[in-house]
Design a protein around this motif. Sequence first.
Motif, short mmCIF file in Angstrom:
data_model
loop_
_atom_site.label_atom_id
_atom_site.label_comp_id
_atom_site.label_asym_id
_atom_site.label_seq_id
_atom_site.Cartn_x
_atom_site.Cartn_y
_atom_site.Cartn_z
N VAL A 40 0.85 -1.19 0.00
CA VAL A 40 0.00 0.00 0.00
C VAL A 40 0.89 1.25 0.00
N GLN A 41 0.46 2.25 -0.77
CA GLN A 41 1.19 3.51 -0.86
C GLN A 41 0.25 4.67 -0.56
N ARG A 42 0.81 5.80 -0.20
CA ARG A 42 0.02 6.99 0.11
C ARG A 42 0.19 7.99 -1.03
N PHE B 255 -3.43 3.72 -1.75
CA PHE B 255 -3.76 2.86 -2.88
C PHE B 255 -2.83 1.66 -2.95
N VAL B 256 -3.35 0.59 -3.52
CA VAL B 256 -2.56 -0.61 -3.77
C VAL B 256 -2.99 -1.17 -5.13
N PRO B 257 -2.07 -1.18 -6.11
CA PRO B 257 -2.40 -1.76 -7.41
C PRO B 257 -2.20 -3.28 -7.37
N VAL B 258 -3.20 -3.99 -7.84
CA VAL B 258 -3.14 -5.45 -7.90
C VAL B 258 -3.39 -5.85 -9.35
N GLN B 259 -2.61 -6.80 -9.85
CA GLN B 259 -2.76 -7.22 -11.24
C GLN B 259 -3.39 -8.60 -11.33
N TYR B 260 -4.22 -8.76 -12.38
CA TYR B 260 -4.88 -10.04 -12.66
C TYR B 260 -4.70 -10.39 -14.12
N ARG B 261 -4.39 -11.64 -14.39
CA ARG B 261 -4.34 -12.14 -15.78
C ARG B 261 -5.72 -12.69 -16.10
#
Length: 138
Positions: free
Chosen positions: A114-116, A126-132
């Motif tokens: 998580v980043q501010r 926010f936290v970016p999460v990736q999905y295939r």
Amino acid sequence: MSTSPVPDVLPHVDAVKAALITAGLTVFVGGTPGGTWAPPDKFAVLYPDPGTAVRESLADERTTLDSLVQITCVGGDVERALWVAGRVRRALSKPLTVNGRVCWRPEDLGGPPVQRDDDVAPPLYFVPVQYRICSALA
């Protein structure tokens, strides 16, 4: 040689968005609204790639889709951002529904901590999460 349709990424993006909305999330695609707006205390932003039409056999028929979507999970604090990430994970724990396609269950590829974001007022986390996302012609 058959004339199988080439896969389109947009119905897959729509399926991801629908799954997240069904999970009770506010969802934006490609960014948040411009101008002056009051962001909700938690939401998700989809950043899809155009995907790749992968050949299904040596016949070079490109009917399989392989795509990556980043889902940026945003909240007013760390807990809300992680709550969104948890909702996203649950929503994408089963195959998507796309007409004329057979979809694999989205593959969770994770993301950074998580980043501010101090560029907005008040700051958001926010936290970016990736999905295939993968599918084949039904």
